[in-house]
Write a protein that holds these residues in place. Structure first.
Motif, short mmCIF file in Angstrom:
data_model
loop_
_atom_site.label_atom_id
_atom_site.label_comp_id
_atom_site.label_asym_id
_atom_site.label_seq_id
_atom_site.Cartn_x
_atom_site.Cartn_y
_atom_site.Cartn_z
N VAL A 21 0.86 -1.18 0.00
CA VAL A 21 0.00 0.00 0.00
C VAL A 21 0.90 1.24 0.00
N TYR A 22 0.65 2.16 -0.94
CA TYR A 22 1.44 3.38 -1.07
C TYR A 22 0.65 4.59 -0.58
N ASP A 23 1.36 5.48 0.14
CA ASP A 23 0.78 6.73 0.65
C ASP A 23 1.27 7.87 -0.25
N LEU A 24 0.33 8.55 -0.91
CA LEU A 24 0.67 9.65 -1.82
C LEU A 24 0.70 11.00 -1.11
N GLY A 25 0.61 11.02 0.23
CA GLY A 25 0.71 12.25 1.01
C GLY A 25 -0.60 12.96 1.18
N SER A 26 -1.38 13.04 0.14
CA SER A 26 -2.70 13.67 0.16
C SER A 26 -3.51 13.07 -0.96
N GLU A 27 -4.77 13.41 -1.00
CA GLU A 27 -5.65 12.86 -2.04
C GLU A 27 -5.22 13.36 -3.41
N GLN A 28 -4.92 12.44 -4.30
CA GLN A 28 -4.41 12.77 -5.63
C GLN A 28 -5.30 12.11 -6.69
N GLU A 29 -5.36 12.76 -7.86
CA GLU A 29 -6.08 12.16 -8.98
C GLU A 29 -5.12 11.25 -9.74
N ILE A 30 -5.43 9.95 -9.76
CA ILE A 30 -4.52 8.94 -10.33
C ILE A 30 -5.10 8.47 -11.66
N SER A 31 -4.26 8.50 -12.69
CA SER A 31 -4.69 8.05 -14.02
C SER A 31 -3.95 6.81 -14.50
N ALA A 32 -2.77 6.53 -13.92
CA ALA A 32 -2.00 5.35 -14.36
C ALA A 32 -0.94 5.02 -13.32
N ALA A 33 -0.44 3.79 -13.40
CA ALA A 33 0.67 3.35 -12.54
C ALA A 33 1.55 2.40 -13.35
#
Length: 572
Positions: free
Chosen positions: A473-485
């Motif tokens: 599980v990764y923490d992006l710091g704050s809510e982010q809009e994710i389109s790809a990984a």
């Protein structure tokens, strides 16, 4: 007999862990085989053959048997298929009927000789074509021998499973026909007690036959207080192996791998993906598990009759539709354009008069055509040049009265540019069992391709069986809009499956069912990318592996199904 086949008199192996055909080459008793014929009635002195039991001191030891030995002046022994527990099995030739047969041989003073004779004679009376037939059962000259059919056009289930699990329709036909045959045998008071992959044969026409009814158990001295339950469990094990290519017990047997140690009986659809649901439940009902199935809690099948009834209640599984290749495209060959494409006139026939060429086909006509073509090309070129010159002059005058458009008027709206999302932290998600390598999680987002987080090595794969999956599980710091990984992987091969989930926290107590699934990718390479159709906002993202490729041993773990993640990047 020109070729060798094992589809005949093969009997149960010594421990149940190894098919007898594996011992055929080393068990032949004719290392210096000579082709001279011998007869059991011959007065020639021969050495005694060990029977594996206590010999009566007052009885004559049976003669040593070799290829070419003849029984009853009729059955000529050709090749020893197996030799164990004081008896041997042979491929032989019935010289009277000129056909191949299988023969079981044991000394008359063998402790099981009487029971083998009784079992063979009882099986011969059944006369069911679904069983390999007993043709003769004789005690003669200190020998007891049982003669059976030899089926050179049939293949053992052991051999079929060496290539992979059976097709769903083939597995359905196998369990149906074997269950019906054993139900008929039990109605006549006969049991098999040794239903193994080596005892079931498929003929070239697709029919399934059983060999060794009553005889195989008698040769090995096997008995059971519950023969119907024993044969039902045997059929369940055969179906389990046909669906999964695994033996449903911990020990390896018949060329098949057993189940992992200590996990008990696992449902077939948990061992291999894509297993037919109905057949998987049927095998579990027939095996020793009290009929426990996770989905339906159906009662167990304890007799072949109950198994036949359960199969009849299932929807019938039809054979796959045949595929027909279309006819190849017609291609006109060169010989059809020459003289080979024409019929040759017979002798004396009038030769056809050649047709004169059409007008302008002479040398003068061809020169005239070329001259006319050149004039037309010149005229067209001159006219085109004059037309282009006029248009250019007109365009220059129009340009002086117009202003140049700006660059912005010609361009559409700019496409959004994806941007990388920084990863603030991460930790393993543990759905079941132990962690993999929690101390190496940070290696997956340190920007170095040489460092990685790894899984342990698993025996089963590529789909994971012992665990529902492993991941981070990764923490992006704050809510982010994710389109790809995108993920860099250490091992290539067939295959790795990765799924992305949006979750509310980094805790492993959050169940997968409560998370939002973002996308899945299946790859055999060392990189993977999951593109999300509609971007999703989330602070925490789970990278979840459910299938792992096979990889060799390294400094951390032995060879098996495993994977390592070198680099993870998210974009928005």
């Amino acid at each position: 007999m020109a070729e060798r086949s094992t589809a005949a008199v093969d009997v149960a192996d010594n421990s149940g862990d190894e098919p007898l055909t594996a011992k055929a080459d080393q068990s032949t008793a004719d290392g210096v085989a000579q082709n001279r014929e011998r007869d059991t009635k011959s007065s020639e002195s021969e050495e005694a053959q060990g029977s594996g039991g206590d010999e009566s001191p007052g009885r004559t030891s049976p003669p040593e048997l070799h290829s070419g030995h003849k029984l009853a002046r009729r059955y000529r022994l050709e090749e020893c298929v197996t030799r164990l527990d004081g008896f041997s099995s042979w491929r032989a030739v019935d010289e009277k009927l000129r056909r191949a047969v299988g023969v079981h041989l044991l000394p008359a003073d063998h402790p099981r000789a009487r029971s083998v004779l009784a079992a063979a004679r009882s099986a011969a009376l059944l006369g069911d074509p679904r069983f390999v037939q007993v043709l003769d059962a004789v005690e003669e000259n200190d020998l007891v021998y049982v003669v059976q059919e030899w089926l050179p056009d049939s293949t053992e289930l052991t051999t079929l499973l060496a290539a992979g699990p059976l097709d769903v329709h083939d597995a359905y036909q196998m369990v149906s026909q074997v269950s019906q045959a054993m139900a008929a045998a039990h109605r006549e008071g006969l049991a098999h007690l040794r239903l193994t992959p080596g005892a079931v044969l498929r003929s070239s026409s697709g029919q399934w036959r059983i060999r060794g009814l009553a005889v195989n158990a008698a040769l090995r001295g096997i008995s059971s207080d519950t023969p119907q339950r024993t044969d039902t469990e045997g059929i369940g094990a055969l179906l389990y192996a046909a669906l999964t290519q695994r033996w449903p017990y911990e020990n390896d047997a018949y060329g098949l791998s057993g189940l992992p140690k200590g996990v008990g009986l696992i449902a077939p659809d948990q061992v291999r993906a894509g297993v037919h649901r109905g057949l998987a439940e049927l095998s579990m009902r027939a095996l020793v598990n009290d009929g426990a199935t996770a989905s339906r809690q159906e009662p167990p099948c304890t007799t072949p009759e109950e198994l036949v009834k359960a199969i009849g209640e299932m929807p019938r599984i039809r054979p796959p539709e045949p595929t027909f290749a279309g006819p190849p495209d017609y291609q006109r060959t060169t010989y059809q354009q020459g003289s080979y494409g024409r019929q040759t006139p017979g002798p004396g026939a009038t030769q056809p008069v050649p047709t004169p060429p059409p007008p302008l086909q002479s040398r003068t006509g061809k020169a005239l055509k070329w001259a006319v073509s050149a004039l037309l090309i010149a005229a067209l070129g001159l006219g085109s040049w004059q037309l282009a010159d006029a248009l250019m002059e007109r365009g220059k005058s129009d340009d002086t009265n117009k202003t140049q458009p700006t660059d912005d008027s010609d361009k559409g709206a700019k496409k959004p540019v994806s941007k990388p999302i920084a990863i603030e932290g991460a930790q393993e998600y543990i759905a079941k069992g132990d962690a993999q390598a929690p101390e190496d999680v940070a290696n997956t987002y340190d920007g170095k391709g040489s460092t990685y987080w790894r899984t342990k090595s698993f025996l089963d794969g590529p789909e994971m069986v012992i665990k529902p999956g492993v991941g981070i599980v990764y923490d992006l710091g704050s809510e982010q809009e994710i389109s790809a990984a995108s993920m860099g992987l250490r091992y290539a091969g067939d295959h790795t499956t990765i799924t992305l989930y949006a979750t509310d926290s980094m805790s492993s107590s959050t169940s997968l069912s409560s998370m939002q699934k973002l996308g899945t990718v299946k790859t055999s390479d060392t990189d993977a990318k999951v593109t999300i159709d509609k971007p999703v906002k989330s602070r925490y993202v789970l990278v979840w592996l459910t299938a792992l490729p096979q990889a060799p041993a390294d400094g951390y773990s032995q060879a098996g199904y495993k994977q390592a993640i070198t680099d993870v990047k998210f974009t928005g």
